[in-house]
Design a protein around this motif. Sequence first.
Motif, PDB file in Angstrom:
ATOM      1  N   UNK A 233      -2.551 -59.435 -32.712  1.00  0.00           N
ATOM      2  CA  UNK A 233      -2.338 -60.784 -33.149  1.00  0.00           C
ATOM      3  C   UNK A 233      -1.784 -61.335 -34.310  1.00  0.00           C
ATOM      4  N   UNK A 234      -1.156 -62.308 -34.536  1.00  0.00           N
ATOM      5  CA  UNK A 234      -1.068 -62.859 -36.125  1.00  0.00           C
ATOM      6  C   UNK A 234      -1.947 -64.212 -36.255  1.00  0.00           C
ATOM      7  N   UNK A 235      -2.944 -64.203 -35.442  1.00  0.00           N
ATOM      8  CA  UNK A 235      -3.988 -65.475 -35.469  1.00  0.00           C
ATOM      9  C   UNK A 235      -4.574 -65.321 -36.993  1.00  0.00           C
ATOM     10  N   UNK A 236      -4.901 -66.547 -37.628  1.00  0.00           N
ATOM     11  CA  UNK A 236      -5.170 -66.543 -38.845  1.00  0.00           C
ATOM     12  C   UNK A 236      -6.576 -65.810 -38.858  1.00  0.00           C
ATOM     13  N   UNK A 237      -7.426 -65.746 -37.913  1.00  0.00           N
ATOM     14  CA  UNK A 237      -8.856 -65.377 -38.283  1.00  0.00           C
ATOM     15  C   UNK A 237      -8.766 -63.582 -37.788  1.00  0.00           C
ATOM     16  N   UNK A 238      -7.296 -63.302 -37.731  1.00  0.00           N
ATOM     17  CA  UNK A 238      -7.439 -61.702 -37.384  1.00  0.00           C
ATOM     18  C   UNK A 238      -7.858 -60.923 -38.652  1.00  0.00           C
ATOM     19  N   UNK A 239      -8.564 -59.848 -38.441  1.00  0.00           N
ATOM     20  CA  UNK A 239      -8.996 -58.861 -39.286  1.00  0.00           C
ATOM     21  C   UNK A 239      -8.015 -57.661 -39.276  1.00  0.00           C
ATOM     22  N   UNK A 240      -8.058 -56.986 -40.449  1.00  0.00           N
ATOM     23  CA  UNK A 240      -7.305 -55.588 -40.370  1.00  0.00           C
ATOM     24  C   UNK A 240      -7.711 -54.792 -39.292  1.00  0.00           C
ATOM     25  N   UNK A 241      -6.659 -54.205 -38.348  1.00  0.00           N
ATOM     26  CA  UNK A 241      -7.122 -53.476 -37.134  1.00  0.00           C
ATOM     27  C   UNK A 241      -8.046 -52.289 -37.449  1.00  0.00           C
ATOM     28  N   UNK A 242      -8.070 -51.531 -38.766  1.00  0.00           N
ATOM     29  CA  UNK A 242      -8.885 -50.640 -39.135  1.00  0.00           C
ATOM     30  C   UNK A 242     -10.338 -51.120 -39.062  1.00  0.00           C
ATOM     31  N   UNK A 243     -10.610 -52.363 -39.448  1.00  0.00           N
ATOM     32  CA  UNK A 243     -11.961 -52.942 -39.411  1.00  0.00           C
ATOM     33  C   UNK A 243     -12.205 -53.251 -38.063  1.00  0.00           C
ATOM     34  N   UNK A 244     -11.346 -53.887 -37.343  1.00  0.00           N
ATOM     35  CA  UNK A 244     -11.629 -54.327 -35.983  1.00  0.00           C
ATOM     36  C   UNK A 244     -12.032 -53.266 -34.823  1.00  0.00           C
ATOM     37  N   UNK A 245     -11.746 -51.896 -35.225  1.00  0.00           N
ATOM     38  CA  UNK A 245     -11.948 -50.856 -34.322  1.00  0.00           C
ATOM     39  C   UNK A 245     -13.254 -50.134 -34.927  1.00  0.00           C
ATOM     40  N   UNK A 246     -13.432 -50.385 -36.174  1.00  0.00           N
ATOM     41  CA  UNK A 246     -14.479 -49.369 -36.628  1.00  0.00           C
ATOM     42  C   UNK A 246     -15.957 -49.604 -35.945  1.00  0.00           C
TER      43      UNK A 246
END
Lengths: 267, 267
Positions: free
Chosen positions: B199-212
């Motif tokens: 998403x482009x939501x303001x609270x989105x984190x880099x995908x690398x961090x999200x799946x870690x």
Amino acid sequence: MAELVEVTDADDPRLADYRDLRDVELRKHLEAEHGLFLAEGEKVVRRAVAAGYAPRSFLMAPRWLDGLADSLAGTDAPCYVMPEALIESVTGFHVHRGALASLERRPLPSVASVLEGARSVLVLEEIVDHTNVGAIFRSGAAMGFDAVLLAPRCADPLYRRSIKVAMGTVFSMPWTRLPDWYDALPTLSSAGFTTVALTLAPDAVPVEDAVAGAARVALVLGSEGHGLSPRWEESADRRAIIPMAPGVDSLNVAAASAVACYVTARR
Amino acid sequence: MAELVEVTDADDPRLADYRDLRDVELRKHLEAEHGLFLAEGEKVVRRAVAAGYAPRSFLMAPRWLDGLADSLAGTDAPCYVMPEALIESVTGFHVHRGALASLERRPLPSVASVLEGARSVLVLEEIVDHTNVGAIFRSGAAMGFDAVLLAPRCADPLYRRSIKVAMGTVFSMPWTRLPDWYDALPTLSSAGFTTVALTLAPDAVPVEDAVAGAARVALVLGSEGHGLSPRWEESADRRAIIPMAPGVDSLNVAAASAVACYVTARR
């Protein structure tokens, strides 16, 4: 301010720039001969004008006049105004979001000027599909690439379809044609770039390893069908692959370039 | 062995499965009603048959009979043989590589069976473009994803164009429809998946961090135009973005999914 001209006849000769947009061969010929290109859709038209391309004319349905007032303000070019259905009978298909502009091409910049200060560039050998060219520009721009170089046989980034898929990034991203195909990659190496060819060659290393530690990277992509020419594959400094699951042929070139740009941007 | 039937009349009623392939709405209706789908091109036809889909019939120019002999060998379905030009007048367009097959759809598997043992899955909410659905399947398969789940409004992976762009990976990759849209993501979380919404939501984190560090990941993609629904965006465990250069709107969904799959596969 653009002069608004209501047109009621689809055969009006002033609409010549907009004819038969689905006929790729005819369009290539017409656009080369007249040094023009077409932008389609409100956002793309605005970006083309904002990027400094000189409009030859506009063609749109009345409801787009307000939204494009800023683009129309700074030019003397005519704006032909027609009902949407009539526009379709000129262009030969349903026009995406009802606004078009015909703009003057500019002389291409030199390779040296495009490469000045660039840290990451894309080099496209023979991407023949306009959709793929557009997608590669868009991904490259999103990943912060600085420039794109095109071999002589690569499809035109200013073709309507390329521009549209690129979301107008072909206007903001510096690009030019390489004058010399044969020695293109060695010349880039001499200029300080590590040329990394994306390939399925058996000696290819994972793209992450190929770009690691390289100060300036030129990421080299071949054609959708047969990949890179042997000459380019051999004359690149490194051959790289995107590691894939067993049994899958390959990624398509747009997906592969997005991944390779992402990895290169993070080297 | 398929029975070879020479057909000389483009209006022959036995060719009903192959009519008007460019008319998406008509095809959707016809294919749903008869529970069929079409495979186009030698490689894709072979993969469909090899994956165990039962052919209703084949339609091809004579020059494809040899190359597809293996696919024709194991069935009693008729193979209609026509000159290429005549095939075009049935289908309404130039058939890519001159070979077609009409095959029976199968009942969709249960979500539980598709998820069994899966470590990385894609969840598509409302990808409406068949080209994008196909591209996402191909990238997912290349990156070793185990399954794809589709919300009720996602486009059909067995539509001819999806299959072609997916290079037949829709046959090898397990997939099914989610019966429940509203609670789809919480249900996946209960099943042990970390749901990561792109998403482009303001609270989105880099995908690398999200799946870690996530053992099982469900990567969630929204529509080409407006992205994910608020419900899915809010009910996902994590919101993730692919970091982009300033001034670029976004990646297209096929490029974004390729990058996100690559990153998720390497978590």
